[in-house]
Design an enzyme around this catalytic site. Structure first.
Site, PDB file in Angstrom:
ATOM      1  N   HIS A  40     -50.055  39.088  12.659  1.00 40.21           N
ATOM      2  CA  HIS A  40     -48.874  38.297  13.020  1.00 40.21           C
ATOM      3  C   HIS A  40     -49.226  36.825  13.211  1.00 40.21           C
ATOM      4  CE1 HIS A  40     -45.731  41.457  13.491  1.00 40.21           C
ATOM      5  NE2 HIS A  40     -46.808  42.203  13.507  1.00 40.21           N
ATOM      6  N   THR A  41     -50.272  36.414  12.534  1.00 39.51           N
ATOM      7  CA  THR A  41     -50.646  34.999  12.526  1.00 39.51           C
ATOM      8  C   THR A  41     -50.164  34.308  11.255  1.00 39.51           C
ATOM      9  OG1 THR A  41     -52.769  35.769  11.689  1.00 39.51           O
ATOM     10  CG2 THR A  41     -52.678  35.161  14.009  1.00 39.51           C
ATOM     11  N   SER A  73     -40.211  54.701 -11.783  1.00 41.03           N
ATOM     12  CA  SER A  73     -41.484  54.946 -11.102  1.00 41.03           C
ATOM     13  C   SER A  73     -41.726  56.428 -10.904  1.00 41.03           C
ATOM     14  CB  SER A  73     -41.474  54.267  -9.735  1.00 41.03           C
ATOM     15  OG  SER A  73     -40.614  54.986  -8.881  1.00 41.03           O
ATOM     16  N   GLY A 132     -48.698  50.879   6.391  1.00 45.92           N
ATOM     17  CA  GLY A 132     -49.177  49.556   6.776  1.00 45.92           C
ATOM     18  C   GLY A 132     -50.285  49.077   5.853  1.00 45.92           C
ATOM     19  N   LEU A 133     -50.377  49.647   4.646  1.00 47.57           N
ATOM     20  CA  LEU A 133     -51.409  49.233   3.693  1.00 47.57           C
ATOM     21  C   LEU A 133     -50.803  48.415   2.550  1.00 47.57           C
ATOM     22  CD1 LEU A 133     -53.518  52.530   3.583  1.00 47.57           C
ATOM     23  CD2 LEU A 133     -53.829  50.537   5.037  1.00 47.57           C
ATOM     24  N   SER A 134     -49.575  47.954   2.747  1.00 52.30           N
ATOM     25  CA  SER A 134     -48.917  47.027   1.818  1.00 52.30           C
ATOM     26  C   SER A 134     -48.674  47.595   0.431  1.00 52.30           C
ATOM     27  CB  SER A 134     -49.722  45.729   1.692  1.00 52.30           C
ATOM     28  OG  SER A 134     -49.463  44.963   2.796  1.00 52.30           O
ATOM     29  N   ASP A 180     -50.094  39.622   2.783  1.00 49.21           N
ATOM     30  CA  ASP A 180     -50.297  40.840   1.996  1.00 49.21           C
ATOM     31  C   ASP A 180     -50.452  40.511   0.519  1.00 49.21           C
ATOM     32  OD1 ASP A 180     -49.812  41.861   4.465  1.00 49.21           O
ATOM     33  OD2 ASP A 180     -47.789  42.575   4.007  1.00 49.21           O
TER      34      ASP A 180
HETATM   35  C1  GLA Z   1     -46.873  42.741   7.683  1.00 46.66           C
HETATM   36  C2  GLA Z   1     -46.384  41.508   6.951  1.00 46.66           C
HETATM   37  C3  GLA Z   1     -47.465  40.428   6.903  1.00 46.66           C
HETATM   38  C4  GLA Z   1     -48.040  40.166   8.295  1.00 46.66           C
HETATM   39  C5  GLA Z   1     -48.398  41.479   8.981  1.00 46.66           C
HETATM   40  C6  GLA Z   1     -48.827  41.272  10.405  1.00 46.66           C
HETATM   41  O1  GLA Z   1     -47.900  43.351   6.958  1.00 46.66           O
HETATM   42  O2  GLA Z   1     -46.016  41.837   5.643  1.00 46.66           O
HETATM   43  O3  GLA Z   1     -46.946  39.245   6.338  1.00 46.66           O
HETATM   44  O4  GLA Z   1     -47.140  39.418   9.069  1.00 46.66           O
HETATM   45  O5  GLA Z   1     -47.325  42.400   8.969  1.00 46.66           O
HETATM   46  O6  GLA Z   1     -50.032  40.590  10.465  1.00 46.66           O
END
Ligand code: GLA
Length: 392
Positions: A40-41, A73, A132-134, A180
């Site tokens: 969250h930076t 997909s 949370g792995l984008s 990400d």
């Molecule tokens: C998610 C968001 C990122 C970042 C993180 C926290 O993954 O997509 O941009 O803000 O949370 O670090």
């Protein structure tokens, strides 16, 4: 758990052929990411230190001779179609908002969508969704690379990262930062990306986990998160309110020495949100320095401190993540923390290789004893960012 051994490229090519009845022109891929530290930076113009992982999304794509774009997909039966000239955030919804959002965002960066040819695209992936792995940045970066090539746009990777973020912010509606997409596009083998989210200056820093006998273990709690709503946007708003109250452009402009002043001005909740961001930025800089000077075994304490700050000050952890982290720490991890946006998803742990099996069993046992859904636990390798793939 997704299967990291299957050939996602071959499956994407096959999926394309059976969905569209022809062969793709090419294959492009982009990885998911974990963030080692700096949470969250990014949207506070601060520092992050993520890495690309060996879980990838592959897009098989071919051009059309009209202005229509279609996406399909392996994770849905739908084939979604839109005319490029009609693309706008208002007409996009569901998962296709990610790839179509990127096409739209390329237009916002100067691609002439009225003149460019349409495309058929098919996605396959072994990046776990909602962990949370984008997985979303992997889709955005893969299609961004593909369209950049086939449309001859010549955008560099930093621009493609901004394109992905714009798609996510405006087409998907998640107010996320640039981390990400940057990790997915700029990552390299055995390294993490030290990124200044204000200037987008990026430095690729070798991690040296393997020679140090370490593994990076992911504990996916299977508590699913969504960043389009709720807590994430609220945290972002608090950070912006804190920066405004302290008369700085963003929280990046504060250091730990400013926290005393912040205490006098801010309410308790905003103060804690600000404190997390300010101390987390300092931890990223510390982690990069420590890694360089003392090697990867020395960064553990910073990961632990980051988790405490997210749990207590930023309040984005959940009991499952706290249990994953504390159990890992008690069973040999040198450091552990939740990773990503929070409210679910995955924790990471840096673990001596010979302790990984025992640690994983302890975490599974702890989850079972607490009555939680079983976690998925697996190691990841820091990997190369988005790329064109050889045809399968
Ligand atoms: C998610 C968001 C990122 C970042 C993180 C926290 O993954 O997509 O941009 O803000 O949370 O670090």
């Amino acid at each position: 758990m997704s299967d990291s051994t299957r050939n996602v490229s071959a499956d994407a090519a096959d999926g394309f052929a059976s969905r569209y009845g022809r062969e793709p022109l090419g294959l492009w891929s982009a990885p998911g990411r974990v963030n080692l530290i700096g949470e969250h930076t990014d949207y506070n113009d601060g520092f992050v230190f993520p890495l690309a992982i060996d879980r990838r999304t592959v897009v098989a794509l071919a051009l059309r001779d009209d202005g229509v774009a279609r996406v399909a997909s392996s994770f849905s039966d739908d084939t979604v179609e839109v005319a490029l000239a009609d693309l706008s955030p208002a007409v996009l919804s569901g998962w296709s908002a990610y790839p179509f959002g990127v096409a739209w965002a390329l237009g916002q960066h100067g691609a002439d969508l009225d003149a460019l040819p349409g495309f058929d695209a098919y996605f396959d992936s072994d990046v776990p969704v909602g962990a949370g792995l984008s997985s979303s940045a992997a889709i955005e970066s893969a299609i961004g690379m593909a369209l950049n090539d086939v449309w001859n746009l010549d955008f560099d990777r930093r621009t493609l990262a901004r394109v992905g973020q714009l798609a996510e912010n405006k087409a998907v509606g998640a107010p996320t930062g640039i981390m990400d997409q940057s990790a997915s596009l700029l990552g390299e083998r055995d390294a993490a990306v030290f990124l200044d989210c204000r200037s987008l200056d990026a430095e690729v820093i070798p991690l040296g986990f393997e020679p140090a006998g370490l593994e990076l273990v992911i504990i996916d709690t299977n508590v699913s998160h969504s960043h389009a709503t709720g807590g994430y946007a609220e945290r972002r708003a608090s950070c912006e309110a804190g920066a405004a109250a302290l008369h700085v452009r963003s929280l990046r402009d504060l250091t730990v020495d400013d926290l005393e002043r912040a205490e006098a001005v801010l309410d308790d909740v905003t103060l804690r949100r600000v404190r997390h961001v300010v101390t987390e930025n300092a931890r990223v800089l510390d982690a990069v320095r420590t890694l360089r000077e003392d090697g990867p075994r020395a960064i553990g304490e910073l990961l632990d401190a980051s988790h405490v700050s997210m749990r207590d000050d930023f309040e984005i952890s959940v009991p499952e993540l706290d249990l994953a982290v504390s159990t890992a720490q008690r069973n040999g991890a040198l450091g552990a923390r939740m990773t990503g946006g929070g409210f679910g998803g995955a924790a990471i742990a840096v673990v001596p290789s010979h302790l990984v099996a025992q640690l994983s069993e302890s975490v599974r046992d702890a989850f079972a004893a607490a009555g939680y859904t079983a976690p998925d636990i697996f190691s990841v390798q820091p990997s190369e960012g988005a790329r064109a793939e050889p045809s399968a």
